[in-house]
Design an enzyme around this catalytic site. Sequence first.
Site, short mmCIF file in Angstrom:
data_model
loop_
_atom_site.label_atom_id
_atom_site.label_comp_id
_atom_site.label_asym_id
_atom_site.label_seq_id
_atom_site.Cartn_x
_atom_site.Cartn_y
_atom_site.Cartn_z
N GLY A 26 0.84 -1.20 0.00
CA GLY A 26 0.00 0.00 0.00
C GLY A 26 0.87 1.24 0.00
O GLY A 26 2.08 1.18 -0.19
N GLY A 27 0.22 2.37 0.23
CA GLY A 27 0.95 3.63 0.20
C GLY A 27 1.96 3.75 1.32
O GLY A 27 2.97 4.44 1.17
N MET A 28 1.71 3.10 2.46
CA MET A 28 2.60 3.24 3.60
C MET A 28 3.65 2.14 3.68
O MET A 28 4.76 2.38 4.14
CB MET A 28 1.77 3.22 4.90
N ASP A 63 -10.32 5.43 6.99
CA ASP A 63 -9.98 4.89 5.67
C ASP A 63 -10.64 3.54 5.48
O ASP A 63 -10.02 2.58 5.02
CB ASP A 63 -8.46 4.76 5.53
#
Length: 923
Positions: free
Chosen positions: A58-60, A172
Amino acid sequence: MTKRDTGRGGPGTGPLDSARSGAGTGRGTGPHAGRAPEDVPPVPQVGRYLLLRRLGQGGMGVVYAAYDPDLDRKVALKLLHPNAQGDAEEARSRLLREAQAMARVSHPNVIPVFDVGMWGDQVFVAMELVDGGTLGTWLKAAKRPWREVLERYLAAGRGLQAAHDAGLVHRDFKPANVLVSRAGRVYVTDFGLARQVGETSSEESSPEEAEVLQGADRRMLETTLTEAGLLVGTPNYMSPEQFRGTALDARTDQFSFCAALYGALYGTRPFDPGSLKAYASSQSVEAEGTQSLGGTAPLTAPIPAAPPPALIREPPRDVKVPAWVRQAVMRGLSLDAAGRFPSMQALLGALSQEQRLGQRRRWVAATGVVTATLAVAAGAAWQQSRVCVDAGAQMDDVWTPEAKARLESAFRATGKPFAEAMAQRTVQVLEQYAEGWKNQRVQACEATRVQGVVPEDQFDRQVVCLERRRKDLRATVELLAGADAAVVEKAVDVAHALPTLHECQDVEALAEQQRRPSDPVLREQIEKLEGSLSEVRAQVDAGRYKAALAAVKPLEAPVVATGYLPLRAELRFHLGWLQEQLGDSPAASQLLSRAVFDAEAGRADRLKVSILNKLLYVEDGQKHFGPAASWGELAEATLQRLGGEPVLEADVKVNQANLAVSQGHFEEARARLVQARALYDKALPAQHPKRARTLFLLGRVMRELGEPPQALAVMEEALTQTEAVVGPLHPDVARRHGLLSWSLRELKQDDRALPHAQAVVDIFKVLYGEDSPQVAEALDEVGMCQLGLKRYDDALKTYERALALKRKALPADDEKLQPSYDGVGQALLGLGRARDSVEPLTLAVSFASAPADALGESGFALARALYETGRPPEARGEATRARGRFSEAGMDARVGEVDSWLKSLPSEAPPPPARTPARPRRR
């Protein structure tokens, strides 16, 4: 045993290094052979976790399947991207926030967090590994009926509701952040964007978070986790308030939940993110004031008109979904937060109408109400909402003001100085237990009778479990209301020993247990026997072993006759443990072993773990180390099947640590105790007695490992915790002071030991009286410290006082006199009065049953005194005997000192005029 790498350094080598050569192509011969290159972990190990394969990204960060060798289980390990957006501290803060948020929520539909830490400059989080995929992939795998889709989302919604109950907003929620196991269990995950309710996206860390993260670099706590103008969340599911960056509350997640459910049910998005963002930006901040935490709309607030079709699209007409589902979803998608449901619980209730309507129809038919008028329907709904108001009222028959008053009166009547403090602390624990019972009973009722989200058979099992806990509390309250001094001393432990209420919430474990018989007569008999066993359990917890054994033996035949295996396991559990406490360990082993098999057959897993832990202890005491270790491993395996029970797991680790100590494996003992401490700290309140005991034991193990400064710091912290649990005037506090004094003397720090030794005397004077034998024994330790400081005048007075008190209370041949005689003799020898020291030292060595090391110290002092008074042959004989006792005690250094002293004596010469300083005896 080698020390394990703490995982704080950079990537090291590990068992998977042999597969690294194949990582580039995915065609090696190692464990990653045949996998796509991007799925092969770039390093073999993170901390203690062995990386197996990539699960997602994911983005993190990246999530890997990993193996935890310490606990022998697979986990999902999330590792922050090395090139994550923002500086390193912001990235670390985000992931630590995720772990903190998730760890605060304990619910079957929220992914459990096991561990969080640093690996080099990166942060990792270890979570439960779910053997399935995301809710998004589950939806794509096949065409799902609307009922099946709704069932999964209701489960996810309950996870969100649990987060809201803990004061968190997910921010989220989306199908990719929900996992579905192969068995169909649903877990909400990825709380990396979670916030305290009411926080805006630009606020700093809350004071609560700062407290949790105390000790971390201050700059991390002051770092804003969201850059100005940066959207937080996933646009396809974001609420208007998220686009605006204004205050959020639980209704923010409600919007995202309904957006995701809309897509799952109708196969299309409910809105265009760009259009919704433009709409949100066009609204003034003032118009949204009611969306803040302080301006949350009341439950009776009118529902605004439907939003413009251009923003929230009407669901497709050709998709067959009931109107009540559509209405609930559309209300949850209101652009104004005040127009949504007041809570996730209310939304889930609206989405559960099919179950609730069916129950209502049955209820209406049973009462003969068949009219369809709005007034009657409203009245029925109101009555139904009231059915659980008094569900917890049964507890008011157990924990009453009268019961509390009787308990406090009984405690005061003992006259113990700590009685008031113990009453206050005990009452607090009991009140919390009673209140927790009532809350759980009401919630269970509402989930079935009002919300319709829990089936009746599941509710029945919860009620049976809670009723047993009510019996347990009743038995404990009755015991404490008639407490004597011995029970008052243990009262806080007795209260904390009440069986956990958490078990009654584990619906899966309850469903697996042997069902109770359908015969009402037999069921009534089982319930009556359970009440009797509750009374036995309370007696055992209070240390009244003979009374408990007398009470439990008549129950054996009727319990066995019921054929109900969990009850039989419990009875044999108590019988076995009582045999151990009364000195018959072989009989205890036999009974506890049978109890294990009864619990296994009855699928009473938590009880089985408790039995196994006692069996581990009993076998350890008999030096049956192999069987003890096996029982401990079986307990661990059972806990793994349960999915983790922190307190039970910690209990087992403490006894495994004791087993390791018995075998001299102190490194293993330390590792077990460190793990137990972490589990207790997470699961138990700050003033639970187990936390202080485990900490003190850890300090003693660290001392054995040659780490005295660290060990003493831990033991002093345990002393502080013990005082907080039971108050300053309690025998447990005196015991902690005594062991600290002994430990400090062993390190030749008699000046630090003396205040702890004196504290024991002061406590015992208050508890038992100035002239009590307990005070006399405590004075012996004070004298030892004074001898070590060469304060011989003070030591002589202390030991003479101890000896006078003991002579009044004890017969002349009592072994407890030996340390005081020795102390008087040692002090006189130190003062140069060798002739006067001979008599008390001769009496000290006359107690043949005393420990060998004590007799060795007294004998060696006597040898020196005899030599100084001109009696060399007798001196040599006493020294030789002392040498043998030192050898028997394994004190090789002292053996060498005696040998050196004997060699220093001239063959035929008068004794030297100078006196030999006394050497403090070690105990």
